[in-house]
Scaffold this motif. Structure first.
Motif, mmCIF file in Angstrom:
data_model
loop_
_atom_site.group_PDB
_atom_site.id
_atom_site.type_symbol
_atom_site.label_atom_id
_atom_site.label_comp_id
_atom_site.label_asym_id
_atom_site.label_seq_id
_atom_site.Cartn_x
_atom_site.Cartn_y
_atom_site.Cartn_z
ATOM 1 N N ALA A 49 -73.112 -7.290 40.017
ATOM 2 C CA ALA A 49 -73.671 -7.291 38.720
ATOM 3 C C ALA A 49 -73.770 -6.003 38.279
ATOM 4 O O ALA A 49 -73.863 -4.948 38.847
ATOM 5 C CB ALA A 49 -75.054 -7.934 38.804
ATOM 6 N N TYR A 59 -72.387 -10.545 35.479
ATOM 7 C CA TYR A 59 -72.409 -11.050 36.955
ATOM 8 C C TYR A 59 -71.107 -11.635 37.349
ATOM 9 O O TYR A 59 -70.501 -12.225 36.834
ATOM 10 C CB TYR A 59 -73.447 -12.154 36.986
ATOM 11 N N ASP A 61 -69.336 -14.667 39.345
ATOM 12 C CA ASP A 61 -69.574 -16.094 39.221
ATOM 13 C C ASP A 61 -70.345 -16.475 40.589
ATOM 14 O O ASP A 61 -71.187 -17.382 40.431
ATOM 15 C CB ASP A 61 -68.285 -16.663 39.089
ATOM 16 N N LYS A 64 -74.227 -15.759 39.821
ATOM 17 C CA LYS A 64 -74.869 -16.412 38.669
ATOM 18 C C LYS A 64 -75.975 -17.463 38.800
ATOM 19 O O LYS A 64 -75.494 -18.185 39.424
ATOM 20 C CB LYS A 64 -73.878 -16.879 37.570
#
Length: 117
Positions: A49, A59, A61, A64
Motif C-alpha cells: 500500500a 493497495y 489487490d 484491498k
C-alpha cells in the motif's frame, strides 16, 4: 537523507489483526509518497500500500478491503493496519518513502509478520 524505522511486527493467528508503524526522520520535507512493501524469501518485494502527501492511496489487490494505510499530520509517521490476516500475508514488511524532488527511494530494515494458521 531519510531514515525509516518500522515497528509492530510479530506473530498473529489467521483472522487476527496487527498494526505496523513507520517513523521517519531526516529530510522528511522531501517525501511525497509513503508506503509499505513486503517480501517473502525467494520472491520479489511487492507493493502492499502507498499513500501520497495529498492522501491518495493505492493497495495491492490481495490486501484491498483488509489493510488500511494512514499517516500522521506531518510526514513523520505512517501506519498499516492489517485485518483478517491470512497465512499468505506472512512476510517481511518494509517501510518505504519516495522523494520525487530528488528521485530517491528510502527503505526501512523491515519487520517480520508471521500469520499462523
Amino acid at each position: 537523507q531519510v531514515q525509516l524505522v518500522e515497528s509492530g511486527g510479530g506473530v498473529v493467528q489467521a483472522g487476527g489483526s496487527l498494526g505496523l508503524s513507520c517513523a521517519a526522520s531526516g529530510s522528511i520535507f522531501s517525501i511525497n509518497v509513503m508506503g509499505w512493501y513486503r517480501q517473502v524469501q525467494g520472491k520479489q518485494r511487492e507493493l502492499v500500500a502507498i499513500i501520497t502527501s495529498d492522501d491518495n492511496t493505492k493497495y495491492a489487490d490481495s490486501v484491498k478491503g483488509r489493510f488500511t494505510i494512514s499517516r500522521g499530520n506531518a510526514k513523520t509517521t505512517w501506519y498499516l493496519q492489517m485485518n483478517s490476516l491470512k497465512s499468505e500475508d506472512t512476510a517481511v514488511y518494509y517501510c518505504h518513502a519516495h522523494a520525487e524532488m530528488y528521485g530517491l527511494d528510502y527503505w526501512g530494515k523491515g519487520t517480520l509478520v508471521t500469520v499462523s494458521s
